[in-house]
Motif scaffolding. Sequence first.
Motif, PDB file in Angstrom:
ATOM      1  N   THR A  46      -6.381  51.091   2.022  1.00 44.23           N
ATOM      2  CA  THR A  46      -6.104  52.329   1.300  1.00 44.23           C
ATOM      3  C   THR A  46      -7.353  53.016   0.770  1.00 44.23           C
ATOM      4  O   THR A  46      -7.282  54.160   0.357  1.00 44.23           O
ATOM      5  N   TRP A  47      -8.495  52.339   0.777  1.00 42.70           N
ATOM      6  CA  TRP A  47      -9.696  52.950   0.238  1.00 42.70           C
ATOM      7  C   TRP A  47     -10.338  53.859   1.287  1.00 42.70           C
ATOM      8  O   TRP A  47     -10.079  53.764   2.479  1.00 42.70           O
ATOM      9  N   ASN A  48     -11.164  54.766   0.832  1.00 41.77           N
ATOM     10  CA  ASN A  48     -11.803  55.730   1.718  1.00 41.77           C
ATOM     11  C   ASN A  48     -13.118  55.163   2.228  1.00 41.77           C
ATOM     12  O   ASN A  48     -14.089  55.050   1.483  1.00 41.77           O
ATOM     13  N   PHE A  49     -13.162  54.836   3.498  1.00 43.43           N
ATOM     14  CA  PHE A  49     -14.364  54.215   4.059  1.00 43.43           C
ATOM     15  C   PHE A  49     -15.546  55.180   4.058  1.00 43.43           C
ATOM     16  O   PHE A  49     -16.697  54.755   4.137  1.00 43.43           O
ATOM     17  N   LEU A  50     -15.284  56.494   3.947  1.00 40.63           N
ATOM     18  CA  LEU A  50     -16.385  57.453   3.924  1.00 40.63           C
ATOM     19  C   LEU A  50     -17.296  57.237   2.730  1.00 40.63           C
ATOM     20  O   LEU A  50     -18.473  57.616   2.756  1.00 40.63           O
ATOM     21  N   LEU A  54     -21.644  57.508   2.388  1.00 41.48           N
ATOM     22  CA  LEU A  54     -22.316  58.454   1.491  1.00 41.48           C
ATOM     23  C   LEU A  54     -23.269  57.788   0.502  1.00 41.48           C
ATOM     24  O   LEU A  54     -23.839  58.471  -0.353  1.00 41.48           O
ATOM     25  N   VAL A  55     -23.450  56.485   0.600  1.00 47.06           N
ATOM     26  CA  VAL A  55     -24.334  55.789  -0.352  1.00 47.06           C
ATOM     27  C   VAL A  55     -25.769  56.269  -0.201  1.00 47.06           C
ATOM     28  O   VAL A  55     -26.408  56.725  -1.148  1.00 47.06           O
ATOM     29  N   GLN A  61     -26.537  54.991   8.488  1.00 48.65           N
ATOM     30  CA  GLN A  61     -26.981  54.650   9.835  1.00 48.65           C
ATOM     31  C   GLN A  61     -26.437  53.302  10.281  1.00 48.65           C
ATOM     32  O   GLN A  61     -25.965  53.149  11.414  1.00 48.65           O
ATOM     33  N   GLU A  62     -26.493  52.307   9.394  1.00 51.86           N
ATOM     34  CA  GLU A  62     -26.062  50.966   9.773  1.00 51.86           C
ATOM     35  C   GLU A  62     -24.532  50.866   9.832  1.00 51.86           C
ATOM     36  O   GLU A  62     -23.973  50.279  10.766  1.00 51.86           O
ATOM     37  N   ALA A  63     -23.867  51.419   8.809  1.00 52.49           N
ATOM     38  CA  ALA A  63     -22.415  51.285   8.734  1.00 52.49           C
ATOM     39  C   ALA A  63     -21.708  52.134   9.779  1.00 52.49           C
ATOM     40  O   ALA A  63     -20.748  51.679  10.419  1.00 52.49           O
ATOM     41  N   SER A  64     -22.167  53.365  10.007  1.00 56.48           N
ATOM     42  CA  SER A  64     -21.484  54.227  10.968  1.00 56.48           C
ATOM     43  C   SER A  64     -21.657  53.707  12.386  1.00 56.48           C
ATOM     44  O   SER A  64     -20.766  53.869  13.226  1.00 56.48           O
TER      45      SER A  64
END
Length: 249
Positions: A46-50, A54-55, A61-64
Amino acid sequence: MATNKVFRLFDLPPELRGAIFSQLLVSNESVILHETTFFTLPSTQTWNFLNVFLVNMQMYQEASAIFYSQNRFTLNAHYHRLPTHLTSRGGFLSEEGQHARRRVRSMTIYLTRVGGEFERVLGPALSDMVLNGSLRELVIRLGPPSSLGANRTPHPDMVQRPPFQGLLRLLADPYLERVKLLAWKAHLAVFCPFHREVNTSTITDNETVDSQGTAIIRNSTGWIELDWRAMVDVYAPGQKIVRIGDRNY
């Protein structure tokens, strides 16, 4: 006196950071292409992975990279026309969505018909994702014939027309590593000779065809895999199927 301890994520080795991002961002279910270039993860998440993206730039770069390469994305084109949220400005199939879609590695497409919009918009976008991007696994599911054409017999040379020929060219793209083509149990009779699980070139005993050219397999509960390679051989003989690594010089 108590002191607050700071956990520095980027002090971890890249392998551990990757494992953490995979737990957060990779789903066992398909990621649904939703409004514009946003996506929805399954309802259990339910949390927003975006928020992760945005950190800071390194996190993005790593997470996307993990998000786009390790998830399977689903695009629902079960409409007479492509949904406007996919084609309008900022949408996944728009010019602004090009960078995002080129990073997708695995995709499932649901189609009701292979028509003009597939030839003009969806087909070229998918080909670009293969040639200029990371798309390597493609599943296309051809749903039940549209009710919009329920009283219309399919044109006898449908498979020779540009939209369907474009589909066959896409399936035979040598840079695609895994390809599947499936039809719903109620499908156009032109697909009947290509049922992968049926070793025959004719319509089987448990299959009926109505006056509109729609075949129905009575004992099937869902999707039927088609031998798309045989389909290419029959309907697009000039489209040679060559897989990367399989060439003979």
